[in-house]
Design a protein around this motif. Structure first.
Motif, mmCIF file in Angstrom:
data_model
loop_
_atom_site.group_PDB
_atom_site.id
_atom_site.type_symbol
_atom_site.label_atom_id
_atom_site.label_comp_id
_atom_site.label_asym_id
_atom_site.label_seq_id
_atom_site.Cartn_x
_atom_site.Cartn_y
_atom_site.Cartn_z
ATOM 1 N N LEU A 79 0.945 -1.339 0.134
ATOM 2 C CA LEU A 79 0.067 0.090 -0.128
ATOM 3 C C LEU A 79 0.675 1.357 0.081
ATOM 4 N N THR A 81 2.126 4.846 1.046
ATOM 5 C CA THR A 81 2.105 5.479 2.190
ATOM 6 C C THR A 81 1.572 6.996 1.817
ATOM 7 N N ASN A 91 0.036 0.432 6.924
ATOM 8 C CA ASN A 91 0.305 -0.843 7.227
ATOM 9 C C ASN A 91 0.395 -0.938 8.912
ATOM 10 N N GLY A 319 7.526 -2.689 -1.393
ATOM 11 C CA GLY A 319 6.426 -1.631 -1.321
ATOM 12 C C GLY A 319 5.857 -1.717 -2.533
ATOM 13 N N THR A 320 5.278 -0.555 -3.375
ATOM 14 C CA THR A 320 4.384 -0.620 -4.349
ATOM 15 C C THR A 320 5.092 -0.387 -5.690
ATOM 16 N N ALA A 321 6.487 -0.158 -5.568
ATOM 17 C CA ALA A 321 7.221 0.103 -6.862
ATOM 18 C C ALA A 321 6.255 0.926 -7.944
ATOM 19 N N LYS A 323 6.781 2.715 -10.411
ATOM 20 C CA LYS A 323 7.251 2.967 -11.629
ATOM 21 C C LYS A 323 6.957 1.756 -12.784
ATOM 22 N N TYR A 324 6.754 0.408 -11.906
ATOM 23 C CA TYR A 324 6.244 -0.736 -12.614
ATOM 24 C C TYR A 324 4.958 -1.128 -12.617
ATOM 25 N N ASN A 331 8.363 -9.306 -9.812
ATOM 26 C CA ASN A 331 8.304 -10.657 -9.257
ATOM 27 C C ASN A 331 7.287 -10.703 -8.567
ATOM 28 N N TYR A 370 12.342 -10.063 -14.319
ATOM 29 C CA TYR A 370 13.478 -9.330 -14.483
ATOM 30 C C TYR A 370 14.482 -9.282 -13.507
HETATM 31 P P1 NAP Z 1 9.509 -0.412 -3.080
HETATM 32 O O1 NAP Z 1 8.216 -0.098 -3.664
HETATM 33 O O2 NAP Z 1 9.729 -1.546 -2.275
HETATM 34 O O3 NAP Z 1 10.477 -0.483 -4.504
HETATM 35 C C1 NAP Z 1 11.760 -0.329 -4.437
HETATM 36 C C2 NAP Z 1 12.517 -1.230 -5.641
HETATM 37 O O4 NAP Z 1 12.475 -2.532 -4.948
HETATM 38 C C3 NAP Z 1 11.930 -1.319 -6.723
HETATM 39 O O5 NAP Z 1 12.074 -0.050 -7.546
HETATM 40 C C4 NAP Z 1 12.362 -2.471 -7.227
HETATM 41 O O6 NAP Z 1 13.882 -2.345 -7.700
HETATM 42 C C5 NAP Z 1 12.445 -3.465 -6.279
HETATM 43 N N1 NAP Z 1 11.269 -4.211 -6.068
HETATM 44 C C6 NAP Z 1 10.093 -3.911 -5.049
HETATM 45 N N2 NAP Z 1 9.242 -4.937 -5.497
HETATM 46 C C7 NAP Z 1 9.599 -5.692 -6.450
HETATM 47 C C8 NAP Z 1 9.000 -6.825 -7.008
HETATM 48 N N3 NAP Z 1 8.035 -7.478 -6.696
HETATM 49 N N4 NAP Z 1 9.753 -7.585 -7.922
HETATM 50 C C9 NAP Z 1 11.128 -7.004 -8.204
HETATM 51 N N5 NAP Z 1 11.514 -5.975 -7.697
HETATM 52 C C10 NAP Z 1 10.896 -5.275 -6.807
HETATM 53 O O7 NAP Z 1 10.013 0.738 -2.354
HETATM 54 P P2 NAP Z 1 9.808 2.381 -2.550
HETATM 55 O O8 NAP Z 1 9.910 2.738 -4.021
HETATM 56 O O9 NAP Z 1 10.621 3.081 -1.579
HETATM 57 O O10 NAP Z 1 8.365 2.379 -1.858
HETATM 58 C C11 NAP Z 1 7.440 2.806 -2.762
HETATM 59 C C12 NAP Z 1 6.070 2.951 -2.097
HETATM 60 O O11 NAP Z 1 5.624 1.933 -1.387
HETATM 61 C C13 NAP Z 1 6.015 4.075 -1.050
HETATM 62 O O12 NAP Z 1 4.709 4.687 -0.822
HETATM 63 C C14 NAP Z 1 6.110 3.114 0.166
HETATM 64 O O13 NAP Z 1 5.704 3.896 1.435
HETATM 65 C C15 NAP Z 1 5.143 1.929 0.084
HETATM 66 N N6 NAP Z 1 5.758 0.862 0.877
HETATM 67 C C16 NAP Z 1 4.880 0.150 1.274
HETATM 68 C C17 NAP Z 1 5.125 -1.215 1.789
HETATM 69 C C18 NAP Z 1 3.789 -2.080 2.217
HETATM 70 O O14 NAP Z 1 2.954 -1.946 1.870
HETATM 71 N N7 NAP Z 1 4.191 -3.225 2.938
HETATM 72 C C19 NAP Z 1 6.438 -1.541 2.173
HETATM 73 C C20 NAP Z 1 7.583 -0.642 1.645
HETATM 74 C C21 NAP Z 1 7.091 0.620 1.045
HETATM 75 P P3 NAP Z 1 14.487 -1.915 -9.027
HETATM 76 O O15 NAP Z 1 14.022 -0.720 -9.508
HETATM 77 O O16 NAP Z 1 15.866 -1.873 -8.995
HETATM 78 O O17 NAP Z 1 14.299 -3.283 -10.114
#
Ligand code: NAP
Length: 395
Positions: A79, A81, A91, A319-321, A323-324, A331, A370
């Motif tokens: 989700l 934030t 969360n 997290g929600t990544a 850009k993808y 994954n 990827y």
């Molecule tokens: P993120 O969404 O975890 O992404 C960071 C990087 O981790 C991505 O750019 C990607 O790396 C890799 N990644 C994440 N999930 C992946 C998957 N399923 N498969 C492959 N690679 C994956 O972290 P963030 O960009 O810091 O946070 C984005 C949002 O998510 C924010 O709003 C944050 O608060 C929220 N968040 C939510 C939770 C939760 O709901 N439990 C946890 C953490 C963050 P590459 O680009 O290098 O491939």
């Protein structure tokens, strides 16, 4: 457990719908294959995050919490934030509202997954991280605020001088919170025939929070699980084993040990086979979970759950990544393996084994998304949905 349990799901924001779609197909396929229609999920969508905000005006509607309380189990994607929405994190809000006091993170290696360490297969641990106290219940005031100044004055009257331009933070750790966490970890260790449980803390420096966590942990083990456990120092005192015996057999009993957090980071790198179940405070557990996830191939392969008494929410740990989002690219492993944890929690272990086998076989065939493909030689690049199909073929 009914044959068709109603299971609320939150698909999540960003990549959430992609990985949830894949996960749901695999879970349904595995249950169908293993139980031939005798069991099935009755999925029930509940709202949280951006979808909830758009449809109801709220980030975390009360109905969602009520549904999870009523059905006692849920699975969720990541989700967003909300920035400046008055909620620190959805969360954290969910965990607090439902009193999900144990964050459970199993870390095990699937052969073929790229890893930065030489023996990732030696890692097979489950971390129980306290989920409601310590820094999650942290109280803070900025340097120079009237609250910080009043606390500094008050501390001076107790004979504890603090530099005047300090920010002040308080982290509470209680006997209740510590004992119920260690109790949950011990129940897990017994049910899953694990041989050791290690309490991880920083009690050499903070004696009445971190140190107390260790003491309360030993106390629960001794008072409530005396038949099934033995403390490492008692083993050593009896000459049965030398120090570092956490994984050695204490005559069929679970060996309870403790390690200081900094040393534990070395231990899990150098002697991972000696550790099985870890029980730790909130902040230590936060660091340790991610470090261990890195050892077995990263957050994309690390599942997790938040559990209370008779209630559990299973979730992807990343997290929600954004850009993808919607690209069918990332994954789904983390959410899928969280689904495996959920199957076990429901008592559907045969289906859990099938999904794990399917995923392990797919990785062994070097058919990956990827994030893993870019680190492997000769791998085939799959989309999120193609990975789900491959796991289903390999069930
Ligand atoms: P993120 O969404 O975890 O992404 C960071 C990087 O981790 C991505 O750019 C990607 O790396 C890799 N990644 C994440 N999930 C992946 C998957 N399923 N498969 C492959 N690679 C994956 O972290 P963030 O960009 O810091 O946070 C984005 C949002 O998510 C924010 O709003 C944050 O608060 C929220 N968040 C939510 C939770 C939760 O709901 N439990 C946890 C953490 C963050 P590459 O680009 O290098 O491939």
């Amino acid at each position: 457990m009914p044959a068709r349990p109603i299971v609320p799901f939150i698909e999540g924001d960003g990549i959430g719908p992609d990985i949830w779609r894949a996960t749901r197909r695999v879970l349904d396929g595995a249950v169908e294959k293993v139980y031939s229609g005798r069991r099935a999920f009755a999925w029930f969508e509940v709202l949280a995050g951006e979808k909830a905000k758009d449809l109801t005006g709220e980030w975390l509607p009360a109905d969602t919490l009520a549904a999870i309380r009523a059905y006692r189990v849920a699975i969720k994607g990541p989700l967003t934030t909300p920035v400046g929405g008055g909620i620190r994190s959805l969360n954290v809000a969910l965990r607090q509202a439902l009193d999900l006091y144990a964050c459970v993170r199993p870390v095990r290696y699937y052969p073929g997954t790229p890893s930065p360490v030489r023996r990732p297969e030696a890692v097979d641990m489950v971390i129980f991280r306290e989920n409601t106290e310590d820094v999650y219940a942290g109280i803070e005031w900025p340097a120079g605020s009237s609250e910080a100044r009043r606390l500094i004055d008050f501390l001076a009257t107790l004979g504890k001088p603090v530099r005047a331009d300090s920010g002040i933070g308080i982290k509470p750790i209680s006997e209740t919170g510590s004992k119920r966490l260690v109790r949950a970890a011990l129940h897990y260790a017994i049910a899953n025939r694990r041989r050791s449980l290690t309490l991880v803390h920083k009690g050499n420096i903070m004696k009445f929070t971190e140190g107390a966590f260790r003491d309360w942990g030993y106390e629960v083990a001794r008072q409530e699980f005396g038949e099934q456990t033995i403390a490492e120092h008692d083993l050593a005192a009896g000459g049965a084993a030398a120090a570092g015996a956490a994984s050695k057999d204490g005559a069929g009993k679970i060996v309870i040990s403790d390690r200081i957090a900094d040393s534990m980071f070395q231990q899990v790198l150098l002697r991972p086979e000696e550790y099985e179940v870890i029980a730790t405070t909130n902040l230590n557990g936060d660091y340790l979970s991610d470090a261990l996830a890195a050892q077995i191939g990263g957050l994309g392969m690390a599942p997790g759950s938040n559990e209370g008494d008779g209630l559990a929410v299973f979730e992807a740990t990343h997290g929600t990544a954004p850009k993808y989002a919607g690209l069918d690219k990332v994954n789904p492993g983390s959410l899928l393996l969280s689904g495996v944890m959920m199957l076990r929690w429901l008592g559907w272990g045969e289906a859990a084994d099938a999904v794990e086998r399917g995923l392990a076989a797919t990785i062994a065939q070097k058919r990956v998304t990827y994030d893993l493909e870019r680190q492997m030689q000769g791998a085939t690049l799959l989309r999120t949905s193609e990975l789900a199909s491959a796991v289903l073929e390999n069930l």
